[in-house]
Design a protein around this motif. Structure first.
Motif, PDB file in Angstrom:
ATOM      1  N   THR A 269       5.872  10.597   5.722  1.00 28.29           N
ATOM      2  CA  THR A 269       5.795  12.057   5.744  1.00 28.29           C
ATOM      3  C   THR A 269       5.097  12.604   6.986  1.00 28.29           C
ATOM      4  O   THR A 269       5.361  13.741   7.375  1.00 28.29           O
ATOM      5  CB  THR A 269       5.073  12.598   4.487  1.00 28.29           C
ATOM      6  OG1 THR A 269       3.753  12.054   4.432  1.00 28.29           O
ATOM      7  CG2 THR A 269       5.847  12.264   3.224  1.00 28.29           C
TER       8      THR A 269
ATOM      9  N   ALA B  57       0.854  -1.196   0.000  1.00 32.57           N
ATOM     10  CA  ALA B  57       0.000   0.000   0.000  1.00 32.57           C
ATOM     11  C   ALA B  57       0.889   1.245   0.000  1.00 32.57           C
ATOM     12  O   ALA B  57       1.242   1.782   1.052  1.00 32.57           O
ATOM     13  CB  ALA B  57      -0.931  -0.020   1.203  1.00 32.57           C
ATOM     14  N   GLU B  58       1.258   1.675  -1.165  1.00 30.53           N
ATOM     15  CA  GLU B  58       2.210   2.778  -1.343  1.00 30.53           C
ATOM     16  C   GLU B  58       1.739   4.065  -0.666  1.00 30.53           C
ATOM     17  O   GLU B  58       2.534   4.756  -0.026  1.00 30.53           O
ATOM     18  CB  GLU B  58       2.462   3.022  -2.834  1.00 30.53           C
ATOM     19  CG  GLU B  58       3.425   4.148  -3.121  1.00 30.53           C
ATOM     20  CD  GLU B  58       4.813   3.908  -2.535  1.00 30.53           C
ATOM     21  OE1 GLU B  58       5.431   4.884  -2.076  1.00 30.53           O
ATOM     22  OE2 GLU B  58       5.275   2.757  -2.517  1.00 30.53           O
ATOM     23  N   GLN B  59       0.457   4.396  -0.783  1.00 31.96           N
ATOM     24  CA  GLN B  59      -0.031   5.637  -0.196  1.00 31.96           C
ATOM     25  C   GLN B  59       0.104   5.615   1.327  1.00 31.96           C
ATOM     26  O   GLN B  59       0.456   6.620   1.938  1.00 31.96           O
ATOM     27  CB  GLN B  59      -1.494   5.901  -0.590  1.00 31.96           C
ATOM     28  CG  GLN B  59      -1.697   6.140  -2.057  1.00 31.96           C
ATOM     29  CD  GLN B  59      -1.899   4.844  -2.851  1.00 31.96           C
ATOM     30  OE1 GLN B  59      -1.661   3.746  -2.365  1.00 31.96           O
ATOM     31  NE2 GLN B  59      -2.325   4.978  -4.093  1.00 31.96           N
ATOM     32  N   LEU B  60      -0.170   4.471   1.942  1.00 36.00           N
ATOM     33  CA  LEU B  60      -0.035   4.363   3.392  1.00 36.00           C
ATOM     34  C   LEU B  60       1.428   4.503   3.801  1.00 36.00           C
ATOM     35  O   LEU B  60       1.746   5.224   4.751  1.00 36.00           O
ATOM     36  CB  LEU B  60      -0.611   3.039   3.905  1.00 36.00           C
ATOM     37  CG  LEU B  60      -0.479   2.804   5.409  1.00 36.00           C
ATOM     38  CD1 LEU B  60      -1.203   3.886   6.199  1.00 36.00           C
ATOM     39  CD2 LEU B  60      -1.008   1.427   5.778  1.00 36.00           C
ATOM     40  N   ARG B  61       2.321   3.837   3.095  1.00 34.75           N
ATOM     41  CA  ARG B  61       3.751   3.965   3.394  1.00 34.75           C
ATOM     42  C   ARG B  61       4.220   5.414   3.262  1.00 34.75           C
ATOM     43  O   ARG B  61       4.981   5.919   4.090  1.00 34.75           O
ATOM     44  CB  ARG B  61       4.574   3.052   2.485  1.00 34.75           C
ATOM     45  CG  ARG B  61       4.564   1.613   2.926  1.00 34.75           C
ATOM     46  CD  ARG B  61       5.751   0.824   2.403  1.00 34.75           C
ATOM     47  NE  ARG B  61       6.187   1.136   1.069  1.00 34.75           N
ATOM     48  CZ  ARG B  61       5.834   0.463  -0.026  1.00 34.75           C
ATOM     49  NH1 ARG B  61       5.030  -0.562   0.063  1.00 34.75           N
ATOM     50  NH2 ARG B  61       6.295   0.807  -1.195  1.00 34.75           N
ATOM     51  N   ARG B  62       3.755   6.083   2.218  1.00 32.05           N
ATOM     52  CA  ARG B  62       4.132   7.481   2.006  1.00 32.05           C
ATOM     53  C   ARG B  62       3.596   8.360   3.154  1.00 32.05           C
ATOM     54  O   ARG B  62       4.307   9.219   3.672  1.00 32.05           O
ATOM     55  CB  ARG B  62       3.614   7.989   0.662  1.00 32.05           C
ATOM     56  CG  ARG B  62       4.193   9.326   0.268  1.00 32.05           C
ATOM     57  CD  ARG B  62       3.831   9.794  -1.138  1.00 32.05           C
ATOM     58  NE  ARG B  62       3.593   8.731  -2.091  1.00 32.05           N
ATOM     59  CZ  ARG B  62       2.431   8.531  -2.731  1.00 32.05           C
ATOM     60  NH1 ARG B  62       1.411   9.336  -2.529  1.00 32.05           N
ATOM     61  NH2 ARG B  62       2.294   7.558  -3.599  1.00 32.05           N
ATOM     62  N   PHE B  63       2.350   8.118   3.552  1.00 37.18           N
ATOM     63  CA  PHE B  63       1.768   8.879   4.653  1.00 37.18           C
ATOM     64  C   PHE B  63       2.562   8.652   5.942  1.00 37.18           C
ATOM     65  O   PHE B  63       2.867   9.600   6.670  1.00 37.18           O
ATOM     66  CB  PHE B  63       0.304   8.486   4.861  1.00 37.18           C
ATOM     67  CG  PHE B  63      -0.338   9.167   6.039  1.00 37.18           C
ATOM     68  CD1 PHE B  63      -0.653  10.515   6.000  1.00 37.18           C
ATOM     69  CD2 PHE B  63      -0.623   8.453   7.191  1.00 37.18           C
ATOM     70  CE1 PHE B  63      -1.232  11.135   7.081  1.00 37.18           C
ATOM     71  CE2 PHE B  63      -1.203   9.067   8.281  1.00 37.18           C
ATOM     72  CZ  PHE B  63      -1.514  10.414   8.232  1.00 37.18           C
TER      73      PHE B  63
END
Length: 156
Positions: A76, A67-73
């Motif tokens: 950051t 889950a790329e978006q979760l990792r990015r969140f």
């Protein structure tokens, strides 16, 4: 929240009245994604008993890792991610424990309801080390490393 309010053509005040807080809204989003992944993982296993619980957890961990978006969140906004995932504020923690207790019961893991809930809480905390190790400051933890501890919680 500004962008979401604009997309919905409502004021920020209306949005905050509806969702309570940014953390609360993100908690709902995370929980909705988690439910989808849990359901998907449960549907993929043909195992029963403790093996079913482990299979669901492994598949869930694999899906969440992608889950790329979760990792990015998490990278950051680590403080917000920790608040949402690990405190009672967004209810994700409580919902995760209840979902794990259901997985136990659906898999044939038996016991006193209070004991199952306690074991589910310990199971979820252990699994969080695998899922969110870097956010918790422990670095990456392979599922295989945590599996013996997870299995021990299934034996009662």
């Amino acid at each position: 929240m500004d962008v979401l309010a604009g997309e919905l053509a409502i004021s920020r005040a209306t949005l905050y009245r509806a969702v309570g807080s940014r953390d609360g809204l993100l908690g709902e989003v995370f929980w909705t994604i988690a439910q989808f992944l849990i359901t998907e993982a449960a549907g993929r296993t043909t195992s029963a008993g403790p093996d079913r619980v482990i299979d669901i957890s492994r598949t869930f961990a694999q899906r969440l890792e992608r889950a790329e978006q979760l990792r990015r969140f998490m990278a950051t906004e680590p403080e917000a991610a920790a608040r949402i995932l690990f405190t009672a504020a967004a209810e994700v923690k409580h919902r995760s424990i209840e979902a794990q207790a259901r997985i136990f019961r659906d898999s044939g893991i038996e016991g006193d309801p209070d004991d199952l809930r306690r074991r589910a809480a310990l199971y979820v905390r252990t699994l969080e080390g695998v899922l969110y190790g870097p956010l918790l400051g422990s670095g990456p933890i392979a599922f295989e490393s945590a599996e013996p501890a997870l299995r021990a919680l299934l034996d009662g």
